[in-house]
Write a protein that holds these residues in place. Structure first.
Motif, short mmCIF file in Angstrom:
data_model
loop_
_atom_site.label_atom_id
_atom_site.label_comp_id
_atom_site.label_asym_id
_atom_site.label_seq_id
_atom_site.Cartn_x
_atom_site.Cartn_y
_atom_site.Cartn_z
N ALA A 59 48.37 37.19 49.72
CA ALA A 59 47.41 36.29 49.85
C ALA A 59 46.29 36.73 48.45
CB ALA A 59 46.57 36.25 50.93
N TYR A 60 46.00 37.89 48.44
CA TYR A 60 45.29 38.57 47.22
C TYR A 60 46.03 38.29 45.88
CZ TYR A 60 42.55 41.42 44.27
OH TYR A 60 42.01 41.89 43.20
N GLU A 61 47.14 38.53 46.01
CA GLU A 61 48.05 38.16 44.60
C GLU A 61 48.07 36.63 44.33
OE1 GLU A 61 52.03 39.81 44.89
OE2 GLU A 61 51.36 41.83 44.77
N ALA A 66 46.01 32.33 40.77
CA ALA A 66 45.14 31.21 40.44
C ALA A 66 43.98 31.49 39.82
CB ALA A 66 44.68 30.81 42.00
N ARG A 67 43.81 32.53 39.10
CA ARG A 67 42.66 33.06 38.45
C ARG A 67 41.36 32.61 38.90
NH1 ARG A 67 45.73 31.78 33.05
NH2 ARG A 67 47.50 33.13 33.30
N ASN A 73 37.58 37.37 44.06
CA ASN A 73 38.62 38.31 44.75
C ASN A 73 37.80 39.40 45.33
OD1 ASN A 73 40.88 37.13 43.55
ND2 ASN A 73 41.00 38.28 41.40
N GLY A 74 36.63 39.81 44.75
CA GLY A 74 35.96 40.86 45.35
C GLY A 74 35.36 40.31 46.77
N LEU A 75 34.62 39.24 46.88
CA LEU A 75 34.25 38.65 48.17
C LEU A 75 35.53 38.53 49.07
CD1 LEU A 75 31.94 35.76 47.01
CD2 LEU A 75 31.20 37.93 47.86
N VAL A 76 36.51 38.20 48.60
CA VAL A 76 37.77 38.02 49.83
C VAL A 76 38.03 39.55 50.08
CG1 VAL A 76 40.26 37.51 49.98
CG2 VAL A 76 38.55 35.98 48.92
#
Length: 170
Positions: A59-61, A66-67, A73-76
């Motif tokens: 999911a992170y990838e 998706a940029r 990204n940091g919040l997730v």
């Protein structure tokens, strides 16, 4: 009594142990495949935690592809890390004591679902030590049995006959 290890043992007139998920009442005497079941659940829970971690990595990838940006990204990552830590702590504590406020535990249910990796790790690690929740239920069961035995021991004979013998002596 049947051969099913999840059957409640027959205790004539005494308190009955509360069954645990996946273990039934085999936790009382550690019989009926208790050891292999505990080992299997530990391996299964830890394997599911590893699979969940890979799922979160994919999911992170997806977010990286998706940029969406470094902040998102940091919040997730922070959200999943915090939720996993809280879910681990709440799950681990739930194996040793009843929640003081069940409504609060119900409100944290969605947080535990987000931090499912922490819940699975806590369950798997607890299975390495004992059946999850066994210590809590064993304490409650032994207390109930002690109270039951104390009540049974003090009720000997006919109370009316004891009252009459006390009246005659003065």
């Amino acid at each position: 009594m049947s051969d099913d290890p999840t059957d409640t043992p027959s205790t004539p007139g005494g308190p009955r142990p509360e069954p645990l998920r996946f273990f039934g009442t085999t936790w009382v005497d550690h019989d009926g495949g208790y050891g292999p079941r505990r080992a299997g659940l530990a391996v299964g829970a830890l394997a599911a935690a590893v699979a969940g971690a890979f799922l979160l990595r994919f999911a992170y990838e997806g977010l990286a592809i998706a940029r969406v940006g470094g902040l998102a990204n940091g919040l997730v990552v922070a959200m999943f890390a915090v939720c996993t830590a809280i879910a681990f702590q709440r799950t681990w504590a739930g194996f040793t004591r009843r929640p003081a406020d069940p409504a609060r535990e119900e409100a944290l249910r969605s947080l535990k679902a987000i931090g499912f990796v922490g819940t699975l790790v806590a369950y798997g690690l607890r299975c390495l030590v004992e059946a999850p929740g066994e210590r809590l239920l064993r304490g409650e069961y032994e207390t109930a049995r002690a109270r039951y035995e104390k009540r049974r021991g003090t009720r000997a004979g006919n109370p009316a006959a004891r009252a009459r013998t006390k009246r005659r002596r003065p």
